[in-house]
Design a protein around this motif. Structure first.
Motif, PDB file in Angstrom:
ATOM      1  N   ASN A   1      44.841  37.599  50.562  1.00  0.00           N
ATOM      2  CA  ASN A   1      44.185  38.178  49.817  1.00  0.00           C
ATOM      3  C   ASN A   1      43.995  37.509  48.199  1.00  0.00           C
ATOM      4  N   PRO A   2      42.977  37.986  47.675  1.00  0.00           N
ATOM      5  CA  PRO A   2      43.062  37.228  46.115  1.00  0.00           C
ATOM      6  C   PRO A   2      44.291  37.796  45.375  1.00  0.00           C
ATOM      7  N   ILE A   3      44.606  36.898  44.467  1.00  0.00           N
ATOM      8  CA  ILE A   3      45.948  37.422  43.576  1.00  0.00           C
ATOM      9  C   ILE A   3      45.490  37.273  42.215  1.00  0.00           C
ATOM     10  N   THR A   4      46.107  37.923  41.202  1.00  0.00           N
ATOM     11  CA  THR A   4      45.456  37.922  39.820  1.00  0.00           C
ATOM     12  C   THR A   4      46.044  36.785  39.045  1.00  0.00           C
ATOM     13  N   LEU A   5      47.137  36.188  39.206  1.00  0.00           N
ATOM     14  CA  LEU A   5      47.584  34.873  38.359  1.00  0.00           C
ATOM     15  C   LEU A   5      46.551  33.570  38.750  1.00  0.00           C
ATOM     16  N   TYR A   6      46.313  33.128  40.070  1.00  0.00           N
ATOM     17  CA  TYR A   6      45.667  32.363  40.541  1.00  0.00           C
ATOM     18  C   TYR A   6      44.523  32.791  41.399  1.00  0.00           C
ATOM     19  N   PRO A   7      43.394  33.366  40.596  1.00  0.00           N
ATOM     20  CA  PRO A   7      42.346  33.777  41.507  1.00  0.00           C
ATOM     21  C   PRO A   7      41.481  32.915  42.201  1.00  0.00           C
ATOM     22  N   ASN A   8      41.296  31.783  41.941  1.00  0.00           N
ATOM     23  CA  ASN A   8      40.656  30.727  42.508  1.00  0.00           C
ATOM     24  C   ASN A   8      41.463  30.157  43.900  1.00  0.00           C
TER      25      ASN A   8
END
Length: 647
Positions: A90-97
């Motif tokens: 799933n997407p994460i906050t610190l490394y969204p790309n």
């Protein structure tokens, strides 16, 4: 011409055979790293909202979800550099790309993605990302650990732990997350390969592999090989310092990549599909979850399988000693679908505390799997050393506060007989003091036996029988002692019921003479069956006063709570008790005097008194003995306290 054609054909045949042999000698092309797919899950992500553990150290707050995302980033970089195809679940906050299976943001009402959604993304990735057409070969869930109340200390547990589960089967029987034995085996193998990789490096300095079937949702229900890595303890000073360093994050990612290299070489192909024909037996219940017996019976029930159950194996370990202490016990089929094993903690150096139990079932087709993992808290029974005789220091005020704190309603029947809660507690104090019995033992026993004076069993509230005297299993109400009938349906009858209980305790606990005349109808029964002084400690009442082998321990827990109560009555509590009317004086034999500090903050006359005639003038030896069939009574919430021979 024909001869030349024959020679030409023979030459071509020879050349063809040589080429076939040469091709056979060339090794088959191994599966490339890019064909090996890995999913990474950053524990408790995304970190936009606080989730997981957090600690405060050196004036700043360190959050687990931030550390997890950072380790996930480093691991992603190292694995992709090695040529592997890697996605985050799933997407994460610190490394969204970073590329992920799930494309949509985390729902605003949640602090992290639902684990069932993540499991679905693992099993059906194309449903979430059309670029991913098959399940991953390996799933890594990356976390950081914590212990206790979150305080950071050098003495707290430390080290890196790789968790796996050995649960096999069809989750909840609905066919949603079928997991086969091959997935278990590969998860176990990777956990050990990873741990070996860590141990070949200077960082982390300490690592281990542990089995956990209880709360690791992804590792338990993922169809593909999955492990959960706790990359260090945030609550350990040294670990916390280490996990925040980028250099250490990079080293750990290197070790993970090295382990994946070894694993991919061993298992280049995906796991075979799940088949219900290979499901092991299932079970529905287990007991006990707590015991005071150093030798206890582990019992599993509801064990079934379509082909029949061949055997059950119990794997037991002491949690403080670790999974390496595990011992195996063959289950014995004691009833339909029920299997037992006797566990003796002397085999574990007599360690008390939590014990883990894996229960494996094997069916008649030879399919084996872990049916469930449970935990048993083996508690040292302090009641075995807690003497019944003596002065516990428990006050009347503590008894009042303890009862009020329970939220139970004190019987109006006693108030109507001029014995409110304060007076009731005062009587307990006086009678216990007179005979040298600890008042906390007597009062807690009364709470246990009567279910906080709610009764409800075969002893009714109006009998003033506070410990089931003369009451036995399967007997009728009329067979238990009725102190109201003998001494009066009044304050005197209540006092005599309390006195009888305390004298009965003294009969078990001491050989000293009674101070007051005997009113205990079961005195002779104890003398004849067990002998005076046969149970000097509370724990020794178990299986004597009651059939329950944990009788003393159950009362001990109440005693601990009672003695933790405040000795001060609040203004609201004081307002509950109206000043009593002057009570007639009593003889020293009927109501012994009390120390000033024993009485609650009510008037000294709080305890009703009795006339000298209230107590029969028989010596203990002359006290009539009741027939052994006489029987007990307790409220449904109190444990029945009846021994076949005695009470």
């Amino acid at each position: 011409m024909r001869k030349y054609a024959r020679k030409n054909f023979s030459f071509i045949l020879v050349i063809t055979l040589v080429l076939v042999l040469l091709v056979g000698m060339i090794p088959a092309q191994a599966k490339s790293n890019s064909d090996f797919v890995i999913f990474l899950q950053a524990g408790h992500s995304p970190s936009a909202k606080t989730s997981g553990a957090s600690v405060t150290y050196d004036g700043k707050t360190i959050r687990e979800d931030d550390l997890n995302e950072k380790l996930t980033y480093y691991t992603y970089q190292k694995l992709t550099a090695a040529g592997y195809t890697v996605y985050l679940t799933n997407p994460i906050t610190l490394y969204p790309n970073l590329p992920s299976v799930i494309q949509t943001p985390c729902p605003s009402n949640r602090s992290q993605y639902d684990l069932d959604v993540i499991l679905d993304a693992i099993h059906n990735p194309s449903k979430y990302n059309s670029k991913i057409t098959s399940q991953p070969d390996l799933v890594l869930s990356l976390h950081h650990n914590s212990s206790g109340d979150g305080t950071v200390s050098a003495s707290n547990p430390s080290g890196c732990i790789t968790f796996y589960t050995n649960w096999v089967g069809n989750r909840d029987g609905v066919g949603k997350y079928e997991r086969n034995q091959e997935s278990v085996q590969r998860s176990y193998d990777f956990a050990n390969i990873l741990n070996s990789s860590f141990q070949q490096s200077s960082y982390p300095s300490k690592s281990s592999v542990q089995l956990n079937n209880s709360n690791n949702h992804l590792t338990k229900y993922s169809r593909v090989p999955t492990i959960l890595l706790e990359a260090g303890f945030m609550t350990n000073t040294n670990d916390l310092t280490a996990v925040q360093k980028d250099s250490n994050m990079s080293i750990m990612a290197d070790r993970i990549t090295s382990a994946v290299n070894s694993y991919a070489a061993k298992y280049p192909n995906s796991i075979p599909p799940y088949s219900s024909e290979k499901d092991p037996p299932t079970a529905t219940w287990f007991q006990p979850d707590e015991t005071t017996n150093s030798k206890f019976i582990a019992q599993v029930g509801g064990v079934t399988d379509k082909s029949g159950v061949k055997s059950v194996l119990f794997e037991v370990w002491n949690c403080s000693a670790g999974y390496g202490s595990a011992k195996q016990y063959a289950g014995v089929n004691t009833a339909s679908g029920v299997w037992d094993a006797t566990v003796d903690i002397s085999k574990f150096d007599n360690k008390y505390g939590m014990y883990g139990v894996n229960i494996y079932g094997t069916d008649n087709k030879g399919n084996t799997g872990c049916m469930m993992t449970k935990y048993v808290n083996v508690i040292y029974d302090s009641s075995l050393s807690y003497t019944i005789m003596g002065d516990s220091g428990t006050t009347v005020n503590q008894m009042i506060n303890y009862y009020l704190n329970s939220g139970k309603t004190y019987p109006q029947y006693y108030i109507d007989r001029n014995v409110d809660l304060a007076q009731f507690c005062q009587i307990y104090y006086e009678e216990a003091k007179a005979e040298g019995v600890k008042v906390d033992v007597a009062f807690a026993q009364m709470i246990y036996e009567t279910g906080w004076l709610q009764f409800g069993g075969i002893v009714p509230v109006e009998y003033f029988n506070f410990a089931g005297l003369g009451a036995f299993d399967n007997n009728s109400t009329g067979q238990c002692a009725n102190f109201a009938e003998k001494f009066g349906d009044n304050a005197t009858g209540i006092r005599m019921g309390i006195r009888a209980q305390i004298q009965h305790l003294k009969c078990y606990a001491s050989s000293a003479s009674l101070v007051n005349s005997c009113v205990d109808p079961r005195w002779d029964a104890v003398v004849n069956i067990y002998g005076r002084g046969s149970a000097p400690t509370l724990g020794q009442l178990s299986a004597k006063w009651a059939t329950n082998t944990s009788y003393g321990y159950s009362i001990m827990k109440l005693i601990n709570s009672l003695n933790s109560m405040s000795n001060t009555l609040s203004a609201n509590t004081l307002s509950l008790f109206a000043p009593p009317e002057a009570a007639p004086s009593t003889s020293p034999e009927a109501a012994p005097s009390t120390s000033p500090e024993a009485a609650p903050s009510t008037s000294p006359e709080a305890a009703p008194s009795t006339s000298p005639e209230a107590a029969p003038s028989t010596s203990p030896e002359a006290a009539p003995s009741t027939s052994p069939e006489a029987a007990p009574s307790v409220s449904p919430e109190a444990a029945p306290s009846v021994s076949p021979e005695a009470e």
